[in-house]
Design a protein around this motif. Structure first.
Motif, PDB file in Angstrom:
ATOM      1  N   TYR A 135       0.824  -1.210   0.000  1.00  9.90           N
ATOM      2  CA  TYR A 135       0.000   0.000   0.000  1.00  9.90           C
ATOM      3  C   TYR A 135       0.859   1.260   0.000  1.00  9.90           C
ATOM      4  O   TYR A 135       0.566   2.232  -0.708  1.00  9.90           O
ATOM      5  CB  TYR A 135      -0.933   0.002   1.198  1.00  9.90           C
ATOM      6  CG  TYR A 135      -2.215  -0.761   0.960  1.00  9.90           C
ATOM      7  CD1 TYR A 135      -3.192  -0.271   0.098  1.00  9.90           C
ATOM      8  CD2 TYR A 135      -2.439  -1.982   1.573  1.00  9.90           C
ATOM      9  CE1 TYR A 135      -4.364  -0.972  -0.132  1.00  9.90           C
ATOM     10  CE2 TYR A 135      -3.616  -2.696   1.352  1.00  9.90           C
ATOM     11  CZ  TYR A 135      -4.576  -2.188   0.490  1.00  9.90           C
ATOM     12  OH  TYR A 135      -5.725  -2.881   0.246  1.00  9.90           O
ATOM     13  N   GLN A 136       1.918   1.250   0.766  1.00  9.78           N
ATOM     14  CA  GLN A 136       2.733   2.452   0.872  1.00  9.78           C
ATOM     15  C   GLN A 136       3.490   2.761  -0.418  1.00  9.78           C
ATOM     16  O   GLN A 136       3.626   3.930  -0.806  1.00  9.78           O
ATOM     17  CB  GLN A 136       3.725   2.291   2.029  1.00  9.78           C
ATOM     18  CG  GLN A 136       3.066   2.251   3.399  1.00  9.78           C
ATOM     19  CD  GLN A 136       3.992   1.737   4.480  1.00  9.78           C
ATOM     20  OE1 GLN A 136       5.209   1.678   4.304  1.00  9.78           O
ATOM     21  NE2 GLN A 136       3.426   1.319   5.610  1.00  9.78           N
ATOM     22  N   LEU A 137       3.969   1.717  -1.115  1.00 13.73           N
ATOM     23  CA  LEU A 137       4.786   1.931  -2.304  1.00 13.73           C
ATOM     24  C   LEU A 137       4.004   1.887  -3.608  1.00 13.73           C
ATOM     25  O   LEU A 137       4.197   2.721  -4.495  1.00 13.73           O
ATOM     26  CB  LEU A 137       5.903   0.882  -2.353  1.00 13.73           C
ATOM     27  CG  LEU A 137       7.083   1.067  -1.390  1.00 13.73           C
ATOM     28  CD1 LEU A 137       8.063  -0.085  -1.544  1.00 13.73           C
ATOM     29  CD2 LEU A 137       7.794   2.389  -1.639  1.00 13.73           C
ATOM     30  N   PHE A 138       3.125   0.902  -3.752  1.00 16.60           N
ATOM     31  CA  PHE A 138       2.522   0.638  -5.056  1.00 16.60           C
ATOM     32  C   PHE A 138       1.147   1.264  -5.246  1.00 16.60           C
ATOM     33  O   PHE A 138       0.730   1.480  -6.387  1.00 16.60           O
ATOM     34  CB  PHE A 138       2.440  -0.873  -5.290  1.00 16.60           C
ATOM     35  CG  PHE A 138       3.789  -1.548  -5.277  1.00 16.60           C
ATOM     36  CD1 PHE A 138       4.853  -0.992  -5.967  1.00 16.60           C
ATOM     37  CD2 PHE A 138       3.995  -2.713  -4.563  1.00 16.60           C
ATOM     38  CE1 PHE A 138       6.094  -1.595  -5.963  1.00 16.60           C
ATOM     39  CE2 PHE A 138       5.234  -3.320  -4.544  1.00 16.60           C
ATOM     40  CZ  PHE A 138       6.291  -2.765  -5.248  1.00 16.60           C
ATOM     41  N   LEU A 139       0.433   1.541  -4.160  1.00 17.21           N
ATOM     42  CA  LEU A 139      -0.852   2.223  -4.308  1.00 17.21           C
ATOM     43  C   LEU A 139      -0.688   3.576  -5.007  1.00 17.21           C
ATOM     44  O   LEU A 139      -1.456   3.892  -5.930  1.00 17.21           O
ATOM     45  CB  LEU A 139      -1.527   2.384  -2.950  1.00 17.21           C
ATOM     46  CG  LEU A 139      -2.839   3.175  -2.937  1.00 17.21           C
ATOM     47  CD1 LEU A 139      -3.905   2.441  -3.746  1.00 17.21           C
ATOM     48  CD2 LEU A 139      -3.328   3.401  -1.512  1.00 17.21           C
ATOM     49  N   PRO A 140       0.287   4.404  -4.633  1.00 18.51           N
ATOM     50  CA  PRO A 140       0.461   5.679  -5.347  1.00 18.51           C
ATOM     51  C   PRO A 140       0.740   5.484  -6.836  1.00 18.51           C
ATOM     52  O   PRO A 140       0.220   6.234  -7.672  1.00 18.51           O
ATOM     53  CB  PRO A 140       1.662   6.318  -4.634  1.00 18.51           C
ATOM     54  CG  PRO A 140       1.680   5.703  -3.283  1.00 18.51           C
ATOM     55  CD  PRO A 140       1.208   4.304  -3.478  1.00 18.51           C
ATOM     56  N   LEU A 141       1.564   4.495  -7.182  1.00 20.66           N
ATOM     57  CA  LEU A 141       1.880   4.266  -8.592  1.00 20.66           C
ATOM     58  C   LEU A 141       0.643   3.869  -9.383  1.00 20.66           C
ATOM     59  O   LEU A 141       0.450   4.303 -10.521  1.00 20.66           O
ATOM     60  CB  LEU A 141       2.959   3.188  -8.709  1.00 20.66           C
ATOM     61  CG  LEU A 141       4.348   3.558  -8.176  1.00 20.66           C
ATOM     62  CD1 LEU A 141       5.294   2.380  -8.291  1.00 20.66           C
ATOM     63  CD2 LEU A 141       4.909   4.757  -8.922  1.00 20.66           C
ATOM     64  N   LEU A 142      -0.197   3.038  -8.785  1.00 22.23           N
ATOM     65  CA  LEU A 142      -1.431   2.640  -9.460  1.00 22.23           C
ATOM     66  C   LEU A 142      -2.351   3.839  -9.661  1.00 22.23           C
ATOM     67  O   LEU A 142      -2.931   4.022 -10.742  1.00 22.23           O
ATOM     68  CB  LEU A 142      -2.136   1.555  -8.652  1.00 22.23           C
ATOM     69  CG  LEU A 142      -3.479   1.060  -9.191  1.00 22.23           C
ATOM     70  CD1 LEU A 142      -3.319   0.496 -10.592  1.00 22.23           C
ATOM     71  CD2 LEU A 142      -4.079   0.008  -8.265  1.00 22.23           C
ATOM     72  N   LEU A 143      -2.484   4.652  -8.646  1.00 20.87           N
ATOM     73  CA  LEU A 143      -3.337   5.839  -8.769  1.00 20.87           C
ATOM     74  C   LEU A 143      -2.775   6.821  -9.801  1.00 20.87           C
ATOM     75  O   LEU A 143      -3.540   7.462 -10.535  1.00 20.87           O
ATOM     76  CB  LEU A 143      -3.481   6.516  -7.407  1.00 20.87           C
ATOM     77  CG  LEU A 143      -4.262   5.725  -6.347  1.00 20.87           C
ATOM     78  CD1 LEU A 143      -4.248   6.463  -5.011  1.00 20.87           C
ATOM     79  CD2 LEU A 143      -5.697   5.480  -6.802  1.00 20.87           C
ATOM     80  N   ILE A 144      -1.450   6.923  -9.851  1.00 20.36           N
ATOM     81  CA  ILE A 144      -0.839   7.790 -10.865  1.00 20.36           C
ATOM     82  C   ILE A 144      -1.159   7.273 -12.263  1.00 20.36           C
ATOM     83  O   ILE A 144      -1.515   8.039 -13.168  1.00 20.36           O
ATOM     84  CB  ILE A 144       0.690   7.866 -10.654  1.00 20.36           C
ATOM     85  CG1 ILE A 144       1.018   8.675  -9.387  1.00 20.36           C
ATOM     86  CG2 ILE A 144       1.370   8.506 -11.864  1.00 20.36           C
ATOM     87  CD1 ILE A 144       2.477   8.621  -8.992  1.00 20.36           C
ATOM     88  N   ALA A 145      -1.037   5.960 -12.456  1.00 22.66           N
ATOM     89  CA  ALA A 145      -1.306   5.376 -13.771  1.00 22.66           C
ATOM     90  C   ALA A 145      -2.754   5.600 -14.198  1.00 22.66           C
ATOM     91  O   ALA A 145      -3.038   5.859 -15.375  1.00 22.66           O
ATOM     92  CB  ALA A 145      -0.990   3.881 -13.747  1.00 22.66           C
ATOM     93  N   ILE A 146      -3.681   5.514 -13.251  1.00 25.16           N
ATOM     94  CA  ILE A 146      -5.098   5.648 -13.582  1.00 25.16           C
ATOM     95  C   ILE A 146      -5.520   7.112 -13.703  1.00 25.16           C
ATOM     96  O   ILE A 146      -6.267   7.486 -14.612  1.00 25.16           O
ATOM     97  CB  ILE A 146      -5.960   4.944 -12.519  1.00 25.16           C
ATOM     98  CG1 ILE A 146      -5.744   3.434 -12.582  1.00 25.16           C
ATOM     99  CG2 ILE A 146      -7.441   5.265 -12.711  1.00 25.16           C
ATOM    100  CD1 ILE A 146      -6.479   2.671 -11.497  1.00 25.16           C
ATOM    101  N   GLY A 147      -5.029   7.945 -12.789  1.00 30.40           N
ATOM    102  CA  GLY A 147      -5.618   9.282 -12.664  1.00 30.40           C
ATOM    103  C   GLY A 147      -4.827  10.442 -13.195  1.00 30.40           C
ATOM    104  O   GLY A 147      -5.321  11.578 -13.150  1.00 30.40           O
ATOM    105  N   HIS A 148      -3.618  10.217 -13.723  1.00 29.45           N
ATOM    106  CA  HIS A 148      -2.797  11.370 -14.123  1.00 29.45           C
ATOM    107  C   HIS A 148      -3.437  12.182 -15.249  1.00 29.45           C
ATOM    108  O   HIS A 148      -3.187  13.372 -15.384  1.00 29.45           O
ATOM    109  CB  HIS A 148      -1.404  10.910 -14.554  1.00 29.45           C
ATOM    110  CG  HIS A 148      -1.393  10.203 -15.880  1.00 29.45           C
ATOM    111  ND1 HIS A 148      -1.709   8.868 -16.007  1.00 29.45           N
ATOM    112  CD2 HIS A 148      -1.117  10.653 -17.140  1.00 29.45           C
ATOM    113  CE1 HIS A 148      -1.615   8.510 -17.284  1.00 29.45           C
ATOM    114  NE2 HIS A 148      -1.264   9.570 -17.989  1.00 29.45           N
ATOM    115  N   GLY A 149      -4.296  11.544 -16.070  1.00 31.76           N
ATOM    116  CA  GLY A 149      -4.876  12.261 -17.198  1.00 31.76           C
ATOM    117  C   GLY A 149      -6.322  12.664 -17.010  1.00 31.76           C
ATOM    118  O   GLY A 149      -7.012  12.967 -18.005  1.00 31.76           O
TER     119      GLY A 149
END
Length: 479
Positions: A135-149
């Motif tokens: 959760y600490q490391l990979f949750l942000p990356l997943l949210l970045i991949a989904i929500g950056h655009g």
């Protein structure tokens, strides 16, 4: 307005559901969290059972010893074990590096030992990849991949101008997108909620379990707010991904390292050799309890002779050697506890200094809060050391008092040269019942929440700051 907000958010969620990439990414994340959570839960359950069994065996062996000289039992010693709390299945914390057992004996205070250094075999080398770390490391990356655009896509597809022309304000669009991304983020916490429910079934405090879920929800919302802020201010997908990834690298990898190094430099700790040398200098003044004729005990001898109105220690109604052992143990314990408390205070100060970097990195804040709420932080380990020391001094001093009251001084002096005297110095094994059972319990939920209060406040401040910046940027939104 509310209908418009949820209509936009609903359309965004439908778009993600139609996207196979987004759906597969979510499923992979759930699988990763579930697999690491199950592996960690099984490992913690096994260690809990193993340590509890070893604790029971240690007490059984101690209590089953035959009649002996009481000081033999002081040196026979006893083991105590720190069992992991139920919420350790989420975050094992310091369990694997601080040691989980201690050997208790007279005349010395041992450190915890047997830290978990086993090879990672359950997950092919990924045993340390706990649910908390996922959760600490990979949750942000997943949210970045989904929500950056989220906002950038509206500009790229030329739908932003029509939306604004139809009366949808920039703040409404921002809020709707935030609701959609936050909904996905909270959905990703479902495996965590299941693990916390399982922990409650194993005896975890519901309040602490709810605190864990709330902590990670705040952490997820921090990233949602940051992603929406960047997507609002930047017009290029690649640049937005680059900025967000750079922030992740700094927050998750660089700042935590700086925090550790800075806290170590700000609050240095003495090496074990330096501590031992300094402590031994003080212990020499205490005197060795094995040498009742030491100058350190002359005042005690004079006091006892005057108290009982006799001229020789052989005429005392109590065994002078047992009294010496009791006094020497008390003085020694005062010295070693003072050094132990000083060391623990430095360690706690270093941990607080490192945790203060949570104002610069949400990763540091969530890590500190997670360990506190799951009961696997440094403060819990320090409590284990104190409780183990309290048990040690209690059973050692009880045996020393039995030595003074039940063993004749003459027999005690001659037991190494006279078999009959040696036999008479053996006291009943019933005295071994002086040892209390040791059961290390998790810290109370209220205390854990109090320790996690500052990290949670840091995350809440991050959410407020980033959301306010995002709303401000949304007010100036242009096609």
């Amino acid at each position: 307005m509310t209908k418009r907000l949820f209509a936009i958010a609903r359309e965004e969620l439908r778009l993600w559901l139609r996207s196979r990439l987004a759906l597969c990414t979510l499923l992979v994340f759930w699988l990763l969290v579930t697999s690491t959570g199950v592996a960690t839960a099984l490992r913690m359950k096994g260690e809990h059972r193993e340590r509890a069994e070893q604790q029971a065996l240690a007490e059984e062996y101690f209590l089953s010893q035959p009649d002996r000289h009481p000081h033999r039992m002081v040196h026979y010693g006893h083991y105590v074990f720190r069992v992991p709390p139920p919420l350790a299945m989420v975050d094992p914390g310091v369990d694997s590096v601080t040691g989980q057992s201690m050997f208790l004996e007279g005349h010395r205070q041992n450190t915890a030992m047997f830290a978990d250094a086993r090879a990672s075999v359950e997950l092919g080398g990924f045993e340390v990849l706990t649910a908390a770390l996922v959760y600490q490391l990979f949750l942000p990356l997943l949210l970045i991949a989904i929500g950056h655009g989220l906002i950038i896509r509206e500009r790229e597809e030329n739908t932003l101008a029509p939306l604004l022309a139809q009366g949808v304000t920039g703040v409404e669009l921002y809020t709707a997108k935030w609701i959609a991304l936050a909904g996905v983020a909270l959905a990703l916490l479902v495996p965590l909620a299941v693990m916390c429910a399982a922990a409650i079934g194993q005896g975890a405090a519901p309040l602490a379990s709810a605190g864990v879920i709330g902590l990670y929800a705040l952490y997820a919302l921090v990233w949602c707010s940051l992603i929406l802020l960047v997507s609002t201010r930047i017009r290029s997908r690649s640049l937005a991904v680059g900025v967000l990834t750079l922030f992740w690298l700094v927050a998750a990898l660089i700042v935590p390292r700086i925090a550790v190094e800075s806290s170590s430099a700000a609050i240095p700790t003495l090496s074990k050799l330096e501590t031992d040398l300094s402590m031994q200098a003080e212990l020499r003044d205490v005197g060795d309890g094995h040498n009742a004729g030491s100058p350190a005990f002359r005042q005690l001898q004079a006091k006892l002779l005057a108290q009982y109105d006799v001229e020789r220690v052989e005429d005392l109604p109590i065994n002078f050697r047992g009294v010496v052992f009791e006094m020497a143990e008390a003085d020694l314990t005062e010295v070693v506890n003072r050094y132990a408390e000083r060391r623990m205070a430095r360690e706690a100060g270093g941990a607080r200094a490192a945790a203060s970097f949570g104002w610069l990195s949400p990763f540091v804040a969530v890590s500190a809060g997670s360990r506190a709420l799951t009961g696997t932080d440094l403060a819990t380990h320090h409590r284990f050391l104190r409780e183990a020391e309290a048990l040690r001094i209690d059973f050692v001093q009880t045996l020393n008092r039995a030595h003074a009251a039940q063993v004749a001084h003459g027999d005690d002096i001659n037991r190494s040269v006279d078999f009959a005297s040696e036999q008479r110095t053996r006291i009943s094994a019933r005295n071994w019942n002086a040892l209390d059972g040791f059961s290390f319990q998790p810290t109370a939920a209220g205390e854990r929440l109090a320790r996690a209060g500052t990290p949670m406040a840091m995350l809440f401040a991050w959410v407020l700051m980033l959301t306010a910046a995002g709303i401000r940027a949304a007010r100036k939104m242009r096609p």
